[in-house]
Design a protein around this motif. Structure first.
Motif, PDB file in Angstrom:
ATOM      1  N   PRO A 240       8.425   1.522  -4.030  1.00 17.60           N
ATOM      2  CA  PRO A 240       7.378   0.618  -4.551  1.00 17.60           C
ATOM      3  C   PRO A 240       5.962   1.114  -4.281  1.00 17.60           C
ATOM      4  O   PRO A 240       5.071   0.939  -5.116  1.00 17.60           O
ATOM      5  N   VAL A 241       5.754   1.739  -3.115  1.00 13.76           N
ATOM      6  CA  VAL A 241       4.430   2.274  -2.811  1.00 13.76           C
ATOM      7  C   VAL A 241       4.086   3.404  -3.775  1.00 13.76           C
ATOM      8  O   VAL A 241       2.951   3.494  -4.277  1.00 13.76           O
ATOM      9  N   THR A 246       0.982   5.328  -8.371  1.00  8.39           N
ATOM     10  CA  THR A 246       0.919   5.916  -9.713  1.00  8.39           C
ATOM     11  C   THR A 246       0.141   5.017 -10.664  1.00  8.39           C
ATOM     12  O   THR A 246      -0.703   5.486 -11.447  1.00  8.39           O
ATOM     13  N   TRP A 247       0.415   3.706 -10.610  1.00  7.11           N
ATOM     14  CA  TRP A 247      -0.291   2.769 -11.493  1.00  7.11           C
ATOM     15  C   TRP A 247      -1.780   2.740 -11.174  1.00  7.11           C
ATOM     16  O   TRP A 247      -2.621   2.785 -12.075  1.00  7.11           O
ATOM     17  N   ALA A 248      -2.121   2.665  -9.869  1.00  4.91           N
ATOM     18  CA  ALA A 248      -3.536   2.618  -9.475  1.00  4.91           C
ATOM     19  C   ALA A 248      -4.259   3.899  -9.866  1.00  4.91           C
ATOM     20  O   ALA A 248      -5.415   3.867 -10.304  1.00  4.91           O
ATOM     21  N   ALA A 249      -3.585   5.051  -9.720  1.00  2.45           N
ATOM     22  CA  ALA A 249      -4.213   6.328 -10.064  1.00  2.45           C
ATOM     23  C   ALA A 249      -4.513   6.411 -11.562  1.00  2.45           C
ATOM     24  O   ALA A 249      -5.590   6.840 -11.967  1.00  2.45           O
ATOM     25  N   LYS A 250      -3.557   5.967 -12.385  1.00  6.61           N
ATOM     26  CA  LYS A 250      -3.792   5.992 -13.835  1.00  6.61           C
ATOM     27  C   LYS A 250      -4.906   5.020 -14.229  1.00  6.61           C
ATOM     28  O   LYS A 250      -5.712   5.307 -15.117  1.00  6.61           O
ATOM     29  N   TYR A 251      -4.942   3.870 -13.560  1.00 11.26           N
ATOM     30  CA  TYR A 251      -5.994   2.887 -13.849  1.00 11.26           C
ATOM     31  C   TYR A 251      -7.367   3.448 -13.498  1.00 11.26           C
ATOM     32  O   TYR A 251      -8.321   3.331 -14.272  1.00 11.26           O
ATOM     33  N   VAL A 281      -5.094   8.283  -1.759  1.00 11.02           N
ATOM     34  CA  VAL A 281      -5.838   7.173  -1.156  1.00 11.02           C
ATOM     35  C   VAL A 281      -4.955   5.935  -1.029  1.00 11.02           C
ATOM     36  O   VAL A 281      -4.906   5.284   0.021  1.00 11.02           O
ATOM     37  N   VAL A 282      -4.229   5.602  -2.096  1.00 10.01           N
ATOM     38  CA  VAL A 282      -3.368   4.417  -2.069  1.00 10.01           C
ATOM     39  C   VAL A 282      -2.239   4.586  -1.062  1.00 10.01           C
ATOM     40  O   VAL A 282      -1.928   3.654  -0.297  1.00 10.01           O
ATOM     41  N   CYS A 283      -1.630   5.773  -1.031  1.00  6.23           N
ATOM     42  CA  CYS A 283      -0.538   6.004  -0.076  1.00  6.23           C
ATOM     43  C   CYS A 283      -1.033   5.961   1.366  1.00  6.23           C
ATOM     44  O   CYS A 283      -0.352   5.426   2.245  1.00  6.23           O
ATOM     45  N   LEU A 284      -2.213   6.520   1.628  1.00  5.34           N
ATOM     46  CA  LEU A 284      -2.760   6.470   2.986  1.00  5.34           C
ATOM     47  C   LEU A 284      -3.028   5.037   3.425  1.00  5.34           C
ATOM     48  O   LEU A 284      -2.920   4.703   4.608  1.00  5.34           O
TER      49      LEU A 284
END
Length: 346
Positions: A240-241, A246-251, A281-284
């Motif tokens: 899920p992370v 992936t979604w946040a990066a594309k956005y 960034v999101v994964c960290l």
């Protein structure tokens, strides 16, 4: 009509330059990205003057010192993917001409001229170490031409990059000559046909025996099932992370493109230069939270095991939680990424 507006004060870079000069005094290496920004373009952008001020400013204060500039070209293969590969190519050291230091010391227009000339020297050196193309289609043309030319040859990564750069340079000289347009059309059609069929160039000329084919296929067939089973726990726990990243990066990539409309005509993937950054960034941000949550749930679950009721104490449960948070789950996450990369390679 009067209207409100926003403004920003000029940034004083003196502290930055002094810090860089202090590192030069201590004989340390300073890495500088002279473009100053990232983009979706397939060629170098204009360099900023800061790198020249760092060099000429130091030499102006210490004329007897020697300072070397090492040009470095970064060549990315899949820059939008996490843990993707890149190749760093280093050029010959650049010695700053003494006349440029003298011009810099004079100040005014002479100082500006010195910075401009040194910037051109650095830009030319780095440009010779990178693969530059006006757009993605031209880049594919260079690579397809190199693959056709090197059919049957075993080239290393540096040799492939150098050969592709030479084709790019040569194409710029013959782009307007008769026959080049037809050749370009044929190469692009060939490259598109292979891409549509999912076939690589080397597979067209390969003629392996059945024994050789089995030698490469059978290990993959035997290794894929156990590797998939080993990666399943980590995929369920941390998948899920990855999907959210992936979604946040594309956005964020789409937002970046809206901020730079001038890139739209030359970009094939909107905001691709920021996608990998936002994945990290999101994964960290989320992976430590995921580790803590999973470790807490696991600790609560094992604390209710009847067979271990007499063994568990508060101190041991805390130690188990710490071990799960900082060792077990981070190791599981790393192994999952490693196993999935291995499966993709197979």
């Amino acid at each position: 009509q009067p209207c409100s507006f926003q403004y920003s004060r000029p940034i004083d870079h003196t502290v930055i330059y002094e810090s860089v000069w202090k590192n030069f005094e201590d004989r340390r290496t300073v890495a500088v990205f002279p473009e100053g920004v990232s983009s979706d373009d397939y060629h170098l952008l204009d360099f900023k003057y800061g790198c020249t001020i760092m060099v000429l400013g130091y030499l102006a204060q210490h004329p007897s010192r020697t300072l070397r500039i090492i040009p470095c070209g970064l060549n990315f293969f899949n820059r939008h993917r996490f843990r993707s590969r890149f190749y760093a190519d280093y050029g010959d050291p650049i010695t700053v001409p003494e006349e440029l230091v003298t011009l810099y010391q004079q100040g005014g227009e002479a100082k500006k001229k010195a910075c401009t000339e040194l910037l051109q020297i650095i830009h030319k050196a780095v440009e010779g170490l990178t693969l530059n193309a006006p757009n993605y289609d031209e880049l594919r043309l260079y690579k397809a031409t190199r693959r056709l030319y090197s059919t049957g040859m075993k080239l290393s990564v540096p040799q492939k990059l150098e050969l592709t750069r030479r084709f790019a340079k040569g194409y710029a000289n013959v782009a307007m000559t008769p026959g080049t347009a037809a050749l370009k059309r044929d190469i692009n059609a060939y490259d598109k046909h292979l891409s549509d069929k999912g076939v690589r160039d080397w597979q067209l000329t390969a003629n392996p025996s059945i024994f050789t084919s089995l030698l490469f296929i059978l290990p993959a067939l035997f290794l894929l099932p156990p590797l998939f089973i080993l990666s399943l726990p980590g995929t369920l726990l941390f998948g899920p992370v990855g999907l959210l990243a992936t979604w946040a990066a594309k956005y964020k990539g789409r937002q970046a493109m809206l901020a730079f409309q001038s890139y739209l005509p030359v970009s094939r993937w909107p905001g691709r230069d920021v996608i990998a950054t936002w994945k990290i960034v999101v994964c960290l941000a989320l992976m430590p939270i995921c580790f803590i949550l999973d470790a807490t749930l696991l600790t609560i679950w094992v604390s209710h095991w009847e067979m271990l009721q007499e063994y568990w104490t508060t101190g041991r449960l805390v130690a188990f939680w710490l071990l799960s948070t900082f060792v077990v789950f981070p190791t599981t996450a790393y192994c999952t990424v490693w196993i999935w990369e291995w499966q993709i390679d197979l």
